[in-house]
Design an enzyme around this catalytic site. Structure first.
Site, PDB file in Angstrom:
ATOM      1  N   TYR A  79      -4.755 -10.364   4.108  1.00 12.04           N
ATOM      2  CA  TYR A  79      -4.888  -8.907   3.997  1.00 12.04           C
ATOM      3  C   TYR A  79      -5.656  -8.568   2.733  1.00 12.04           C
ATOM      4  CZ  TYR A  79      -3.772  -3.970   3.445  1.00 12.04           C
ATOM      5  OH  TYR A  79      -3.861  -2.604   3.284  1.00 12.04           O
ATOM      6  N   GLU A 111     -10.081  -1.109   4.359  1.00 10.37           N
ATOM      7  CA  GLU A 111      -9.039  -2.092   4.674  1.00 10.37           C
ATOM      8  C   GLU A 111      -9.573  -3.151   5.634  1.00 10.37           C
ATOM      9  OE1 GLU A 111      -4.464  -1.486   5.649  1.00 10.37           O
ATOM     10  OE2 GLU A 111      -5.683  -1.187   7.445  1.00 10.37           O
TER      11      GLU A 111
END
Length: 387
Positions: free
Chosen positions: A109, A197
């Site tokens: 992530y 993101e």
């Protein structure tokens, strides 16, 4: 402002961030043809909507042959997808992203956000990426690292190495990660983003780092100076009333209550909604008509509020500063007459020429109530909505 995944990946490519080979499709036939052109023996078909959580509700499908690509595409296109990030009606699927598949060793992530408290851009990273990153953040926050970037110094090499070590990357992967982070940082600044993101950022069996997913949000106050970003806006992914409100300079957000709220000023609007809730009511909307209130704006605001069939009463809370209260009162009266407002309307005015404004609102013969203070106005509108 949000954009679709395929659009975000187009921007990623311009900033040297590696993404899967893929193409946008708007028909099932196109999807099958694009999969054939991409080559390989399996593909992923991804619904393009402005919401996350697609994979958990069937919005991302793995196709093992061209027939499945076409079938899956036909099943998704034209449908509405409900995820944890949408309301109960979901969002329409008008296009798909067809991509080649890659052997995944690990899912990581990586995101870049603006922390308004510290006035810094912050990279957030975790070796536990994937669909359950929210659970990781809640249950095991120690698995997440954050790195602040000083605006004067910019992104530094040691910061990228710190993130790389945390993610368990080795050797040339450090340089690959630094290239990705620098691309995100440059993109963020160049296009006035508010969030970038990558979830997941995958490590393939060969050690390559690829942005398997991409999400970018942009600052609404800055998109006007970025016509290329504004051109990516998809109104079908947004509330119709909110889109209409923007055309008249109104800030409108649909909520679930039955009391319409019309206020000038975002802070005052939030306080008004809080007070309505405190008095036992439920706001049907957030609506800021801005400082320069006009008859046209008030009319359009009433139209937006009354387009919601759940609205049983309306609370108008206006502070007259630049625009005097008597002028505002005249505008409210004209708007109510023009669009024939049937539900009761409670008006609280305060500011310059307030007595003149209240006098205009008294004894009109309309379903209109002039309140002396905000607390009384909130109590009154809640009672009227209940009736």
């Amino acid at each position: 402002m949000n954009i679709h995944e395929y659009q975000a990946k187009q921007l990623f490519q311009k900033y040297q961030i590696t993404v899967p080979e893929g193409k946008q499709a708007i028909t099932a036939e196109d999807a099958g043809q694009f999969a054939k052109e991409l080559g390989g023996d399996s593909w992923v078909v991804k619904a393009q909507i402005h919401a996350g959580g697609r994979g958990k509700v069937g919005g991302v499908k793995l196709a093992k042959n061209l027939a499945e690509v076409i079938n899956f595409s036909g099943e998704l296109l034209g449908k509405r997808l409900v995820t944890i990030q949408t309301d109960s009606s979901g969002l329409p699927i008008n296009s798909l992203l067809v991509e080649k598949t890659y052997p995944i060793k690990r899912e990581l992530y990586l995101s870049l956000v603006l922390d308004r408290g510290t006035e810094r851009l912050i990279f957030i990273a975790s070796a536990a990426g994937g669909m359950d990153i929210e659970t990781v953040a809640h249950d095991t926050p120690e698995k997440i690292i954050s790195v602040q970037v000083h605006p004067a110094a910019g992104l530094q090499g040691y910061q990228c190495r710190k993130v790389a070590y945390t993610l368990g990357l080795k050797g040339q992967q450090h340089k690959a990660l630094q290239k990705i982070m620098q691309g995100m940082y440059d993109l963020f600044l160049a296009k006035d983003a508010s969030q970038i993101e990558i979830n997941p950022l995958i490590e393939t069996d060969s050690g390559e780092l690829i942005a398997l997913d991409a999400k970018i949000n942009f600052d609404d106050n800055a998109v006007a100076i970025h016509p290329d970003i504004l051109a990516m806006k998809d109104p079908s992914q947004e509330d119709d009333k909110e889109n209409e409100a923007q055309q008249f300079g109104l800030n409108y957000i649909t909520l679930d209550g039955n009391i319409g709220c019309m206020v000038n000023g975002a802070g005052l609007a939030m306080a008004t909604m809080d007070l309505v809730k405190l008095k036992g009511g439920l706001p049907a909307n957030f609506l800021d008509v801005g400082g320069g209130t006009t008859v046209e704006k008030v009319c359009e605001a009433f139209k937006l509020i009354l387009a919601d069939g759940n609205v049983k009463a309306v609370l108008v809370n206006i502070f007259g500063g630049i625009v005097k209260c008597d002028v505002i009162a005249q505008g409210i009266l004209e708007a109510i007459k023009q669009i024939h407002v049937a539900v009761p309307v409670v008006v609280r005015l305060e500011g310059t020429n307030v007595e003149e404004g209240r006098a205009l609102l008294s004894n009109t013969g309309l379903n209109l109530y002039a309140a002396d203070d905000l607390s009384h106005a909130a109590e009154q509108v809640v009672a009227l909505a209940a009736q």
